[in-house]
Scaffold this motif. Structure first.
Motif, PDB file in Angstrom:
ATOM      1  N   ARG A 258       0.833  -1.214   0.000  1.00 22.16           N
ATOM      2  CA  ARG A 258       0.000   0.000   0.000  1.00 22.16           C
ATOM      3  C   ARG A 258       0.860   1.254   0.000  1.00 22.16           C
ATOM      4  O   ARG A 258       0.641   2.188  -0.791  1.00 22.16           O
ATOM      5  CB  ARG A 258      -0.929   0.010   1.217  1.00 22.16           C
ATOM      6  N   VAL A 259       1.846   1.283   0.898  1.00 25.53           N
ATOM      7  CA  VAL A 259       2.694   2.459   0.995  1.00 25.53           C
ATOM      8  C   VAL A 259       3.513   2.629  -0.281  1.00 25.53           C
ATOM      9  O   VAL A 259       3.687   3.742  -0.778  1.00 25.53           O
ATOM     10  CB  VAL A 259       3.602   2.374   2.239  1.00 25.53           C
ATOM     11  N   ASP A 260       4.000   1.539  -0.824  1.00 23.81           N
ATOM     12  CA  ASP A 260       4.803   1.630  -2.042  1.00 23.81           C
ATOM     13  C   ASP A 260       3.999   2.238  -3.192  1.00 23.81           C
ATOM     14  O   ASP A 260       4.487   3.118  -3.916  1.00 23.81           O
ATOM     15  CB  ASP A 260       5.323   0.250  -2.430  1.00 23.81           C
ATOM     16  N   ARG A 261       2.761   1.798  -3.347  1.00 23.11           N
ATOM     17  CA  ARG A 261       1.917   2.363  -4.416  1.00 23.11           C
ATOM     18  C   ARG A 261       1.694   3.856  -4.190  1.00 23.11           C
ATOM     19  O   ARG A 261       1.734   4.660  -5.132  1.00 23.11           O
ATOM     20  CB  ARG A 261       0.580   1.631  -4.471  1.00 23.11           C
ATOM     21  N   ALA A 262       1.458   4.227  -2.925  1.00 18.19           N
ATOM     22  CA  ALA A 262       1.187   5.632  -2.624  1.00 18.19           C
ATOM     23  C   ALA A 262       2.421   6.508  -2.866  1.00 18.19           C
ATOM     24  O   ALA A 262       2.319   7.611  -3.411  1.00 18.19           O
ATOM     25  CB  ALA A 262       0.710   5.772  -1.182  1.00 18.19           C
ATOM     26  N   VAL A 263       3.579   6.020  -2.463  1.00 12.12           N
ATOM     27  CA  VAL A 263       4.799   6.798  -2.663  1.00 12.12           C
ATOM     28  C   VAL A 263       5.075   6.971  -4.157  1.00 12.12           C
ATOM     29  O   VAL A 263       5.452   8.054  -4.621  1.00 12.12           O
ATOM     30  CB  VAL A 263       5.997   6.139  -1.951  1.00 12.12           C
ATOM     31  N   ARG A 264       4.847   5.901  -4.911  1.00 14.10           N
ATOM     32  CA  ARG A 264       5.079   5.996  -6.360  1.00 14.10           C
ATOM     33  C   ARG A 264       4.056   6.901  -7.047  1.00 14.10           C
ATOM     34  O   ARG A 264       4.278   7.355  -8.175  1.00 14.10           O
ATOM     35  CB  ARG A 264       5.079   4.600  -6.985  1.00 14.10           C
ATOM     36  N   GLY A 265       2.960   7.178  -6.360  1.00 13.93           N
ATOM     37  CA  GLY A 265       1.952   8.067  -6.909  1.00 13.93           C
ATOM     38  C   GLY A 265       2.134   9.527  -6.547  1.00 13.93           C
ATOM     39  O   GLY A 265       1.333  10.374  -6.958  1.00 13.93           O
ATOM     40  N   LEU A 266       3.183   9.846  -5.792  1.00 12.97           N
ATOM     41  CA  LEU A 266       3.421  11.244  -5.427  1.00 12.97           C
ATOM     42  C   LEU A 266       3.661  12.096  -6.675  1.00 12.97           C
ATOM     43  O   LEU A 266       4.359  11.689  -7.598  1.00 12.97           O
ATOM     44  CB  LEU A 266       4.637  11.350  -4.504  1.00 12.97           C
ATOM     45  N   ALA A 267       3.077  13.290  -6.674  1.00 10.20           N
ATOM     46  CA  ALA A 267       3.222  14.207  -7.811  1.00 10.20           C
ATOM     47  C   ALA A 267       3.608  15.581  -7.287  1.00 10.20           C
ATOM     48  O   ALA A 267       3.280  15.945  -6.148  1.00 10.20           O
ATOM     49  CB  ALA A 267       1.910  14.300  -8.586  1.00 10.20           C
ATOM     50  N   PRO A 268       4.327  16.368  -8.083  1.00 14.09           N
ATOM     51  CA  PRO A 268       4.691  17.720  -7.637  1.00 14.09           C
ATOM     52  C   PRO A 268       3.469  18.596  -7.426  1.00 14.09           C
ATOM     53  O   PRO A 268       2.463  18.464  -8.132  1.00 14.09           O
ATOM     54  CB  PRO A 268       5.579  18.235  -8.764  1.00 14.09           C
ATOM     55  N   VAL A 269       3.563  19.499  -6.463  1.00  9.21           N
ATOM     56  CA  VAL A 269       2.479  20.431  -6.149  1.00  9.21           C
ATOM     57  C   VAL A 269       2.698  21.766  -6.870  1.00  9.21           C
ATOM     58  O   VAL A 269       1.754  22.359  -7.407  1.00  9.21           O
ATOM     59  CB  VAL A 269       2.374  20.638  -4.620  1.00  9.21           C
ATOM     60  N   LEU A 270       3.912  22.256  -6.906  1.00  8.87           N
ATOM     61  CA  LEU A 270       4.210  23.543  -7.531  1.00  8.87           C
ATOM     62  C   LEU A 270       4.320  23.399  -9.048  1.00  8.87           C
ATOM     63  O   LEU A 270       4.920  22.442  -9.556  1.00  8.87           O
ATOM     64  CB  LEU A 270       5.519  24.105  -6.990  1.00  8.87           C
ATOM     65  N   ALA A 271       3.768  24.344  -9.760  1.00 10.26           N
ATOM     66  CA  ALA A 271       3.916  24.368 -11.212  1.00 10.26           C
ATOM     67  C   ALA A 271       5.395  24.499 -11.574  1.00 10.26           C
ATOM     68  O   ALA A 271       6.100  25.349 -11.036  1.00 10.26           O
ATOM     69  CB  ALA A 271       3.126  25.533 -11.808  1.00 10.26           C
TER      70      ALA A 271
END
Length: 381
Positions: A258-271
């Protein structure tokens, strides 16, 4: 006291001398020459006490030592001879035995356990079915020995890990470990003249830390801990690069996924910011289902040896026992030296416990050669 326990108690002075020989050969994981020097001492010790020379298995210049007695497929005794202590540590932390305690760099984690292992085997009449694997890279995550450990575990029916024990409790569960590195990219600008033209990686790093913090789950024992962070070069420059290291500990494989999928789904917030991820799951959890049969057997033998009650404990730190449990083989950890202070200035071993733990390992090995356990859940992976 049984004959095995009495023989090991009588042999304590020799055991202490063998531990001293190992501790005096410093072997930090990253120093390949030092690790190889220690491997030669370990090989000589094992040859003397078992009558058999090991196989030398080379992993990118880093030796591992393997003994197989007969089929070698009933029980594997596992450990490592590398330490976290740099060469020269003996000057400030000399080997010493005083007041019932043995001290010296790496004595507890886990050179005393290596010596105990061979002394335990030395009192057994028949080693057919026993294997021993000792590696030189456990303290850095077993990068070269991992495949070897997993393959050796899969060909055997049980694994006894000679890692050390604080307070005498055996390790019946260990959390799984994952590690990640986030490299954040942005755009530099003058912090006073035109900060709006920059993409601030310190700000993006903060967003990522907050996002990671939501992934922890105290109810399931899952921790997600940002540890090392860096960003920027000077006070008056909008930073254009940042780096973040993250440590994850979990009790179950499902949580690790679960954590691995979530970490790999992180995306930048700032343009305009970028986030590049590396790392992932390193060691699977050692769950109680993998140790339950062996722990009950250990409790039985401990009582029969006249040593009283034996405790089990779940811990957050990982070991190569995580790898053998992940390979589907019943695994019991923490069978090495009793003491404390691993990796710290007060590292020590309780001398009185040395022959007792060696006797327990000997009794377990003899029993498992006769009647090895079924795999967790009755299924081999």
């Amino acid at each position: 006291m049984t004959a095995i326990a009495a023989a090991l108690e009588a042999g304590l002075p020799v055991l202490l001398a063998d531990i001293e020989a190992l501790v005096r050969v410093e072997s930090p994981s990253e120093d390949l020459a030092a690790v190889a020097d220690c491997a030669r001492i370990v090989a000589g010790l094992g040859t003397r006490l078992t009558g058999a020379a090991p196989e030398w298995l080379d992993g990118s210049g880093r030796p591992a030592l393997r003994w197989r007695f007969g089929s070698g497929d009933r029980v594997l005794l596992l450990g490592h001879f590398d330490t976290v202590w740099p060469v020269g540590s003996l000057a400030g932390h000399p080997f010493e035995v005083a007041g019932g305690r043995l001290t010296g760099p790496g004595c507890f984690d886990m050179k005393a356990g290596v010596a105990q292992l061979f002394h335990a085997l030395s009192v057994l009449d028949d080693l057919d079915g026993v294997s021993v694997l000792l590696t030189g890279d456990e303290e850095i995550g077993s990068p070269t020995s991992r495949t070897l450990i997993e393959e050796e575990a899969r060909r055997t029916r049980a694994v006894l890990v000679l890692e050390a024990s604080e307070g005498g409790a055996l390790k019946t569960a260990r959390k799984g470990v994952s590690g990640y590195e986030l490299n954040i990219g942005g755009r530099a600008a003058h912090a006073g003249l035109e900060p709006h033209r920059g993409v601030n990686t310190t700000t993006e790093l903060a967003h990522q830390v907050l996002a990671l913090s939501t992934l922890a789950d105290p109810a399931t024992g899952t921790t997600v801990t940002p540890t090392v962070a860096s960003s920027g070069t000077t006070r008056n420059t909008v930073p254009d690069a940042a780096r973040l290291l993250v440590d994850v500990r979990v009790e179950t494989a499902a949580e690790q996924d679960r954590v691995d999928r979530a970490v790999r789904g992180l995306a930048p917030v700032l343009a305009g910011a970028t986030v590049k991820l590396s790392g992932g799951p390193d060691r699977p959890p050692l769950q109680t289902s993998a140790s339950a049969q062996l722990f009950e057997l250990a409790r039985k033998h401990y009582a029969e040896l006249g040593f009283g009650a034996l405790r089990g404990v779940a811990v957050g730190g990982g070991s190569d026992g995580n790898l053998t449990a992940g390979a589907g083989t019943p695994t019991l950890d923490g069978l090495g030296a009793v003491g404390g202070g691993a990796h710290a200035d007060d590292e020590h071993v309780l001398v009185a416990e040395l022959p007792r733990r060696a006797a327990l390992v000997a009794a377990l090995a003899a029993s498992l050669v006769r009647e090895p356990p079924a795999a967790p859940g009755g299924v081999r992976s």
